[in-house]
Design a protein around this motif. Structure first.
Motif, short mmCIF file in Angstrom:
data_model
loop_
_atom_site.label_atom_id
_atom_site.label_comp_id
_atom_site.label_asym_id
_atom_site.label_seq_id
_atom_site.Cartn_x
_atom_site.Cartn_y
_atom_site.Cartn_z
N PRO A 134 6.99 12.13 -2.63
CA PRO A 134 6.66 10.90 -1.92
C PRO A 134 5.43 11.11 -1.02
CG PRO A 134 8.57 11.92 -0.91
CD PRO A 134 8.21 12.75 -2.13
N HIS A 135 4.87 10.01 -0.57
CA HIS A 135 3.68 10.02 0.25
C HIS A 135 3.86 10.86 1.52
CE1 HIS A 135 0.40 7.58 2.50
NE2 HIS A 135 -0.16 8.56 1.84
N LEU B 92 -1.47 20.70 -3.93
CA LEU B 92 -2.32 19.81 -3.15
C LEU B 92 -3.71 19.70 -3.78
CD1 LEU B 92 -2.30 18.06 -0.63
CD2 LEU B 92 -2.98 20.07 0.68
N ARG B 93 -4.28 20.82 -4.19
CA ARG B 93 -5.61 20.83 -4.82
C ARG B 93 -5.62 19.97 -6.09
NH1 ARG B 93 -8.17 22.40 -8.79
NH2 ARG B 93 -6.53 23.62 -9.76
N ARG B 94 -4.56 20.06 -6.89
CA ARG B 94 -4.48 19.28 -8.13
C ARG B 94 -4.21 17.79 -7.86
NH1 ARG B 94 -0.75 23.30 -9.87
NH2 ARG B 94 0.83 21.67 -9.79
N THR B 95 -3.47 17.51 -6.81
CA THR B 95 -3.03 16.14 -6.53
C THR B 95 -4.03 15.33 -5.74
OG1 THR B 95 -0.76 16.99 -6.51
CG2 THR B 95 -1.10 14.82 -5.54
N ALA B 96 -4.81 15.98 -4.89
CA ALA B 96 -5.72 15.27 -3.97
C ALA B 96 -6.70 14.33 -4.67
CB ALA B 96 -6.46 16.27 -3.09
N PRO B 97 -7.35 14.72 -5.77
CA PRO B 97 -8.30 13.79 -6.39
C PRO B 97 -7.68 12.45 -6.80
CG PRO B 97 -8.67 16.00 -7.22
CD PRO B 97 -7.38 16.04 -6.43
N GLY B 98 -6.50 12.48 -7.39
CA GLY B 98 -5.83 11.24 -7.79
C GLY B 98 -5.40 10.41 -6.60
N HIS B 99 -4.96 11.09 -5.54
CA HIS B 99 -4.54 10.38 -4.34
C HIS B 99 -5.73 9.70 -3.68
CE1 HIS B 99 -2.19 9.25 -0.93
NE2 HIS B 99 -3.01 9.89 -0.12
N VAL B 100 -6.84 10.41 -3.55
CA VAL B 100 -8.04 9.82 -2.95
C VAL B 100 -8.51 8.64 -3.78
CG1 VAL B 100 -10.48 10.24 -2.41
CG2 VAL B 100 -8.75 11.91 -1.75
N ALA B 101 -8.46 8.75 -5.09
CA ALA B 101 -8.86 7.63 -5.96
C ALA B 101 -7.95 6.42 -5.72
CB ALA B 101 -8.81 8.06 -7.42
N ALA B 102 -6.65 6.66 -5.55
CA ALA B 102 -5.70 5.56 -5.30
C ALA B 102 -5.98 4.90 -3.96
CB ALA B 102 -4.26 6.08 -5.36
N VAL B 103 -6.27 5.70 -2.94
CA VAL B 103 -6.59 5.16 -1.61
C VAL B 103 -7.89 4.34 -1.67
CG1 VAL B 103 -7.28 5.77 0.76
CG2 VAL B 103 -5.34 6.94 -0.33
N ARG B 104 -8.90 4.89 -2.32
CA ARG B 104 -10.18 4.18 -2.45
C ARG B 104 -9.98 2.84 -3.17
NH1 ARG B 104 -14.49 5.71 -0.83
NH2 ARG B 104 -15.05 7.83 -0.30
N GLN B 105 -9.29 2.88 -4.31
CA GLN B 105 -9.09 1.67 -5.12
C GLN B 105 -8.29 0.62 -4.35
OE1 GLN B 105 -5.75 1.02 -6.72
NE2 GLN B 105 -6.58 -0.96 -7.29
N LEU C 174 0.83 -1.20 0.00
CA LEU C 174 0.00 0.00 0.00
C LEU C 174 0.87 1.25 0.00
CD1 LEU C 174 -2.78 1.34 0.13
CD2 LEU C 174 -2.66 1.11 2.64
N GLU C 175 1.88 1.29 0.84
CA GLU C 175 2.76 2.46 0.88
C GLU C 175 3.47 2.65 -0.46
OE1 GLU C 175 4.19 5.93 2.32
OE2 GLU C 175 2.72 4.67 3.32
N ASP C 176 3.93 1.56 -1.05
CA ASP C 176 4.58 1.64 -2.37
C ASP C 176 3.59 2.13 -3.43
OD1 ASP C 176 6.86 0.96 -4.26
OD2 ASP C 176 5.22 -0.26 -5.08
N HIS C 177 2.38 1.63 -3.41
CA HIS C 177 1.34 2.04 -4.37
C HIS C 177 1.07 3.54 -4.27
CE1 HIS C 177 -2.36 1.71 -6.72
NE2 HIS C 177 -3.02 2.31 -5.73
N LEU C 178 0.92 4.03 -3.05
CA LEU C 178 0.64 5.46 -2.84
C LEU C 178 1.85 6.32 -3.19
CD1 LEU C 178 -1.50 5.23 0.41
CD2 LEU C 178 -2.28 5.42 -1.97
N ASP C 179 3.04 5.86 -2.85
CA ASP C 179 4.26 6.60 -3.22
C ASP C 179 4.38 6.72 -4.74
OD1 ASP C 179 5.71 7.69 -1.14
OD2 ASP C 179 6.93 5.91 -0.82
#
Length: 169
Positions: A47-48, A118-131, A32-37
Motif C-alpha cells: 500500500p501507499h 524501492l528503486r524498481r517501484t519509484a519510477p512507476g509511482h512517480v509516473a502515477a503521481v505526475r499523471q 488520488l489515494e486509491d489511485h496511488l494505492d
C-alpha cells in the motif's frame, strides 16, 4: 493565532461555495489515494503508506530512523507503524534494531532488498503521481496547492505539549 472554537455558539455552516470546495477536496484526495494505492499494490504488492515508510528510511542517514521519528514523518500512529514495519520485516525490506542509548527505543532500517524494491517501484509511482496530479495543473496552480497544503498542515500540527497527533498515539 487560531482561536479554539466555541461549541456552545451557533455553528458556522459552510457556504455553498465552501461546501463545493470541501466536497471537491474530499473527492479528489480519496480518488488520488486509491489511485496511488492500486498502482503500488499492482507494481510492488504494497500500500501507499508502506511506500512512504520505505522512502523515509531511504532518505535517512544510514537508511535508519527511530520508530518514533518515522511515525512522525509519515504521520501515522505508533501501532499502525508497528504493524506496517512487521509486514515490511516479513518481506525482508526492513529490519528493526535496538537503540543502544534507550532500551525501549528501536530503529527501523531499510535493507538492501528494501532499497532494491524501492528503486524498481519509484519510477512507476512517480509516473502515477505526475499523471494524476502535476500534469493536470499549471506551474502556478502547483505552487498555490503547495502553499495551501502547508498552511493546512501547519494549522493541524499544534506545537504545545500534549497535542493530539497520530505519532503521539
Amino acid at each position: 493565532m487560531n482561536k479554539a472554537p466555541d461549541f456552545a455558539a451557533e455553528p458556522r455552516w459552510l457556504t455553498a461555495e465552501e461546501q463545493h470546495v470541501w466536497r471537491a477536496y474530499l473527492h479528489a484526495t480519496t480518488l488520488l489515494e486509491d489511485h496511488l494505492d492500486r498502482q503500488l499494490q499492482r507494481d510492488a504488492g504494497m500500500p501507499h503508506v508502506y511506500y512512504g515508510l520505505l522512502v523515509g528510511l531511504a532518505e535517512a542517514p544510514r537508511r535508519r530512523l527511530r520508530m518514533t521519528e518515522l511515525a512522525m514523518q509519515v504521520k501515522i500512529t505508533r501501532s499502525r507503524l508497528s504493524h506496517a514495519i512487521a509486514r515490511l520485516e516479513k518481506n525482508g525490506w526492513v529490519r528493526r534494531e535496538d537503540c543502544p542509548a534507550d532500551k525501549r527505543g528501536q530503529f527501523a532500517v531499510l535493507t538492501d532488498e528494501g532499497a532494491e524494491v524501492l528503486r524498481r517501484t519509484a519510477p512507476g509511482h512517480v509516473a502515477a503521481v505526475r499523471q494524476a496530479l502535476f500534469d493536470r495543473l499549471s506551474p502556478e496552480q502547483q505552487k498555490a496547492l503547495g502553499e495551501i497544503m502547508e498552511i493546512v498542515a501547519e494549522g493541524l500540527q499544534p506545537k504545545e505539549a500534549g497535542a493530539d497527533l497520530p505519532w503521539l498515539r
